[in-house]
Design a protein around this motif. Sequence first.
Motif, PDB file in Angstrom:
ATOM      1  N   VAL A  12       0.873  -1.184   0.000  1.00 57.40           N
ATOM      2  CA  VAL A  12       0.000   0.000   0.000  1.00 57.40           C
ATOM      3  C   VAL A  12       0.906   1.230   0.000  1.00 57.40           C
ATOM      4  O   VAL A  12       1.675   1.434   0.951  1.00 57.40           O
ATOM      5  N   ALA A  13       0.833   2.022  -1.063  1.00 62.64           N
ATOM      6  CA  ALA A  13       1.650   3.241  -1.121  1.00 62.64           C
ATOM      7  C   ALA A  13       0.831   4.446  -0.681  1.00 62.64           C
ATOM      8  O   ALA A  13      -0.404   4.408  -0.668  1.00 62.64           O
ATOM      9  N   ASN A  14       1.541   5.484  -0.296  1.00 62.58           N
ATOM     10  CA  ASN A  14       1.003   6.791   0.119  1.00 62.58           C
ATOM     11  C   ASN A  14       0.533   6.782   1.584  1.00 62.58           C
ATOM     12  O   ASN A  14       0.822   7.697   2.334  1.00 62.58           O
ATOM     13  N   VAL A  15      -0.241   5.762   1.984  1.00 60.76           N
ATOM     14  CA  VAL A  15      -0.757   5.677   3.366  1.00 60.76           C
ATOM     15  C   VAL A  15      -1.397   7.020   3.766  1.00 60.76           C
ATOM     16  O   VAL A  15      -1.051   7.630   4.777  1.00 60.76           O
ATOM     17  N   GLY A  18       1.107  10.449   3.021  1.00 62.35           N
ATOM     18  CA  GLY A  18       2.495  10.382   2.545  1.00 62.35           C
ATOM     19  C   GLY A  18       2.634  10.121   1.064  1.00 62.35           C
ATOM     20  O   GLY A  18       3.395   9.227   0.648  1.00 62.35           O
ATOM     21  N   PHE A  19       1.960  10.938   0.248  1.00 63.46           N
ATOM     22  CA  PHE A  19       1.996  10.746  -1.207  1.00 63.46           C
ATOM     23  C   PHE A  19       3.432  10.614  -1.736  1.00 63.46           C
ATOM     24  O   PHE A  19       4.273  11.479  -1.477  1.00 63.46           O
ATOM     25  N   ASP A  20       3.673   9.506  -2.416  1.00 61.75           N
ATOM     26  CA  ASP A  20       4.956   9.208  -3.077  1.00 61.75           C
ATOM     27  C   ASP A  20       6.115   8.902  -2.115  1.00 61.75           C
ATOM     28  O   ASP A  20       7.229   8.670  -2.578  1.00 61.75           O
ATOM     29  N   VAL A  21       5.875   8.931  -0.798  1.00 55.09           N
ATOM     30  CA  VAL A  21       6.997   8.653   0.106  1.00 55.09           C
ATOM     31  C   VAL A  21       6.736   7.506   1.093  1.00 55.09           C
ATOM     32  O   VAL A  21       7.647   6.774   1.445  1.00 55.09           O
ATOM     33  N   GLU A 135       9.365   8.153 -11.930  1.00 60.14           N
ATOM     34  CA  GLU A 135      10.046   7.304 -10.955  1.00 60.14           C
ATOM     35  C   GLU A 135       9.520   7.575  -9.554  1.00 60.14           C
ATOM     36  O   GLU A 135       9.475   8.723  -9.114  1.00 60.14           O
ATOM     37  N   HIS A 136       9.056   6.547  -8.887  1.00 55.93           N
ATOM     38  CA  HIS A 136       8.719   6.654  -7.468  1.00 55.93           C
ATOM     39  C   HIS A 136       8.986   5.292  -6.841  1.00 55.93           C
ATOM     40  O   HIS A 136       8.946   4.261  -7.513  1.00 55.93           O
ATOM     41  N   ALA A 137       9.264   5.281  -5.543  1.00 56.42           N
ATOM     42  CA  ALA A 137       9.704   4.027  -4.907  1.00 56.42           C
ATOM     43  C   ALA A 137       8.839   3.656  -3.710  1.00 56.42           C
ATOM     44  O   ALA A 137       9.213   2.799  -2.925  1.00 56.42           O
ATOM     45  N   ASP A 138       7.658   4.286  -3.593  1.00 50.11           N
ATOM     46  CA  ASP A 138       6.870   4.048  -2.372  1.00 50.11           C
ATOM     47  C   ASP A 138       6.162   2.707  -2.356  1.00 50.11           C
ATOM     48  O   ASP A 138       5.657   2.295  -1.299  1.00 50.11           O
ATOM     49  N   ASN A 139       6.074   1.989  -3.473  1.00 52.29           N
ATOM     50  CA  ASN A 139       5.660   0.578  -3.461  1.00 52.29           C
ATOM     51  C   ASN A 139       6.871  -0.354  -3.431  1.00 52.29           C
ATOM     52  O   ASN A 139       6.861  -1.375  -2.736  1.00 52.29           O
ATOM     53  N   ILE A 140       7.903   0.005  -4.189  1.00 49.56           N
ATOM     54  CA  ILE A 140       9.061  -0.891  -4.284  1.00 49.56           C
ATOM     55  C   ILE A 140       9.772  -1.026  -2.938  1.00 49.56           C
ATOM     56  O   ILE A 140      10.161  -2.128  -2.542  1.00 49.56           O
ATOM     57  N   LYS A 180      -5.343   3.387 -14.057  1.00 57.66           N
ATOM     58  CA  LYS A 180      -3.909   3.392 -14.374  1.00 57.66           C
ATOM     59  C   LYS A 180      -3.220   4.497 -13.561  1.00 57.66           C
ATOM     60  O   LYS A 180      -3.724   5.632 -13.514  1.00 57.66           O
ATOM     61  N   THR A 181      -2.092   4.140 -12.956  1.00 61.64           N
ATOM     62  CA  THR A 181      -1.364   5.117 -12.142  1.00 61.64           C
ATOM     63  C   THR A 181      -1.079   6.386 -12.942  1.00 61.64           C
ATOM     64  O   THR A 181      -1.265   7.505 -12.452  1.00 61.64           O
ATOM     65  N   ALA A 182      -0.639   6.201 -14.183  1.00 68.11           N
ATOM     66  CA  ALA A 182      -0.295   7.378 -15.006  1.00 68.11           C
ATOM     67  C   ALA A 182      -1.515   8.295 -15.141  1.00 68.11           C
ATOM     68  O   ALA A 182      -1.401   9.521 -15.040  1.00 68.11           O
ATOM     69  N   SER A 184      -4.145   8.519 -13.053  1.00 66.63           N
ATOM     70  CA  SER A 184      -4.568   9.133 -11.793  1.00 66.63           C
ATOM     71  C   SER A 184      -3.527  10.126 -11.280  1.00 66.63           C
ATOM     72  O   SER A 184      -3.796  10.882 -10.346  1.00 66.63           O
ATOM     73  N   ARG A 185      -2.359  10.165 -11.870  1.00 66.73           N
ATOM     74  CA  ARG A 185      -1.391  11.218 -11.544  1.00 66.73           C
ATOM     75  C   ARG A 185      -1.710  12.492 -12.338  1.00 66.73           C
ATOM     76  O   ARG A 185      -1.471  13.588 -11.872  1.00 66.73           O
ATOM     77  N   LYS A 186      -2.271  12.273 -13.545  1.00 69.76           N
ATOM     78  CA  LYS A 186      -2.548  13.433 -14.411  1.00 69.76           C
ATOM     79  C   LYS A 186      -3.623  14.343 -13.814  1.00 69.76           C
ATOM     80  O   LYS A 186      -3.658  15.524 -14.119  1.00 69.76           O
ATOM     81  N   PHE A 231      -9.123  14.589  -4.941  1.00 66.54           N
ATOM     82  CA  PHE A 231      -9.186  14.431  -6.402  1.00 66.54           C
ATOM     83  C   PHE A 231      -9.409  12.971  -6.786  1.00 66.54           C
ATOM     84  O   PHE A 231     -10.303  12.636  -7.543  1.00 66.54           O
ATOM     85  N   ARG A 232      -8.581  12.104  -6.216  1.00 69.16           N
ATOM     86  CA  ARG A 232      -8.635  10.710  -6.664  1.00 69.16           C
ATOM     87  C   ARG A 232      -9.860   9.954  -6.157  1.00 69.16           C
ATOM     88  O   ARG A 232     -10.288   8.992  -6.786  1.00 69.16           O
ATOM     89  N   SER A 233     -10.411  10.371  -5.036  1.00 66.79           N
ATOM     90  CA  SER A 233     -11.551   9.623  -4.488  1.00 66.79           C
ATOM     91  C   SER A 233     -12.739   9.661  -5.443  1.00 66.79           C
ATOM     92  O   SER A 233     -13.579   8.766  -5.438  1.00 66.79           O
ATOM     93  N   SER A 257      -5.453   3.267  -1.598  1.00 60.55           N
ATOM     94  CA  SER A 257      -4.207   2.511  -1.668  1.00 60.55           C
ATOM     95  C   SER A 257      -3.483   2.883  -2.964  1.00 60.55           C
ATOM     96  O   SER A 257      -4.015   2.635  -4.057  1.00 60.55           O
ATOM     97  N   GLY A 258      -2.331   3.485  -2.848  1.00 63.59           N
ATOM     98  CA  GLY A 258      -1.595   3.927  -4.034  1.00 63.59           C
ATOM     99  C   GLY A 258      -2.476   4.847  -4.857  1.00 63.59           C
ATOM    100  O   GLY A 258      -3.099   5.774  -4.329  1.00 63.59           O
ATOM    101  N   SER A 259      -2.574   4.536  -6.151  1.00 61.33           N
ATOM    102  CA  SER A 259      -3.383   5.390  -7.016  1.00 61.33           C
ATOM    103  C   SER A 259      -4.796   4.845  -7.185  1.00 61.33           C
ATOM    104  O   SER A 259      -5.533   5.307  -8.045  1.00 61.33           O
ATOM    105  N   GLY A 260      -5.186   3.852  -6.355  1.00 59.14           N
ATOM    106  CA  GLY A 260      -6.524   3.291  -6.421  1.00 59.14           C
ATOM    107  C   GLY A 260      -6.642   2.285  -7.558  1.00 59.14           C
ATOM    108  O   GLY A 260      -5.697   2.090  -8.304  1.00 59.14           O
TER     109      GLY A 260
HETATM  110  N1  HSE Z   1       2.679   7.180  -5.080  1.00 55.59           N
HETATM  111  C1  HSE Z   1       2.166   6.587  -6.283  1.00 55.59           C
HETATM  112  C2  HSE Z   1       0.910   7.344  -6.683  1.00 55.59           C
HETATM  113  C3  HSE Z   1       1.867   5.156  -6.040  1.00 55.59           C
HETATM  114  O1  HSE Z   1       0.052   7.517  -5.828  1.00 55.59           O
HETATM  115  O2  HSE Z   1       0.793   7.744  -7.835  1.00 55.59           O
HETATM  116  C4  HSE Z   1       1.283   4.440  -7.222  1.00 55.59           C
HETATM  117  O3  HSE Z   1       0.899   3.137  -6.820  1.00 55.59           O
END
Ligand code: HSE
Length: 307
Positions: A12-15, A18-21, A135-140, A180-182, A184-186, A231-233, A257-260
């Motif tokens: 689970v990223a962001n929690v 903590g977006f992206d970290v 590049e982000h490492a919050d899942n990796i 798609k993460t890409a 939901s970032r846009k 935004f993402r909800s 969780s992450g980008s949903g």
């Molecule tokens: N931190 C990233 C994001 C995680 O929310 O876009 C993607 O799973």
Amino acid sequence: MNEVKLFSPATVANVSCGFDVLGFCLDAIGDEMIIRKTVEKGIKITKIEGYDLPFEVEKNVAGVSALALYHDANPDCGFEIEIYKHIKPGSGVGSSAASAAGSVYGMNLLLGSPYSPLELTAFAMKGEALASQCEHADNIAPTLFGGFTLVKSLDPLEVLQIPTPADLFAVVIHPQIEIKTADSRKILPESISLKNAITQWSNVGSLIHGLHTNDYELISRSLNDVVVEPFRSQLIPGFERIKRTALESGALGTGISGSGPSVFNLCKSEATAHKIEQAIRVDYKKQEIPFEIYVSKINLDGIKQIN
Ligand code: HSE
């Protein structure tokens, strides 16, 4: 040793704040992978089961991260990768990170472990970047290190391991839609207000303090996201309904969780986790979207060899 079989866990990223970290590792769901040494040089993906993903090494996240390590190590052998995918791509629980981390973790074991988890994180990020276009490492990081992690910086790459309170459990619901993460970032804004920034960094700081001091009440009060969630909800049908139901059933907090589209809930004790799971199971049926739901301990070990 010529072959390793791995369990590569979901994360689970962001929690929330903590977006992206920030991120944490699950143990109820994960992929299996087999990495094999070959006499023939190069990287090959020889099997993919579970989901339809590209076999071309340069187009597959596990292949791209494998190539990054391979070019650095320049070994006198090649590698074959088999992927048994259980984490649905686009589900928001680190599907691409599990694949990207799996190939490099397995290759490292077969080479006699010349690389540290941090170095493996850097290789795996190359694969993750293919999926999310940044590049982000919050899942990796939680996949490779286990538990809770904080990516302090990407350049230089620095990952901090944060302690996990013993009774913390997660309940993750995955509505069966793909985000798609890409994409939901846009939809996220380029800049945020100072007021929201203050709220967010206060929550990140207090969440970390709560995790260090086993202060479940503080963890609960910190699991708020005023930056990304508004935004993402909107992309997740019934998000507010899940949140309300979970909080009424004893969750410490609920977030994307992450980008949903998956939504995570944290709680204290396994019994509370099952209560939340049951309540969401009953209530989310009204949404008329198929879903899966998992109760999971926080996985303190991360990725592991299983043969
Ligand atoms: N931190 C990233 C994001 C995680 O929310 O876009 C993607 O799973």
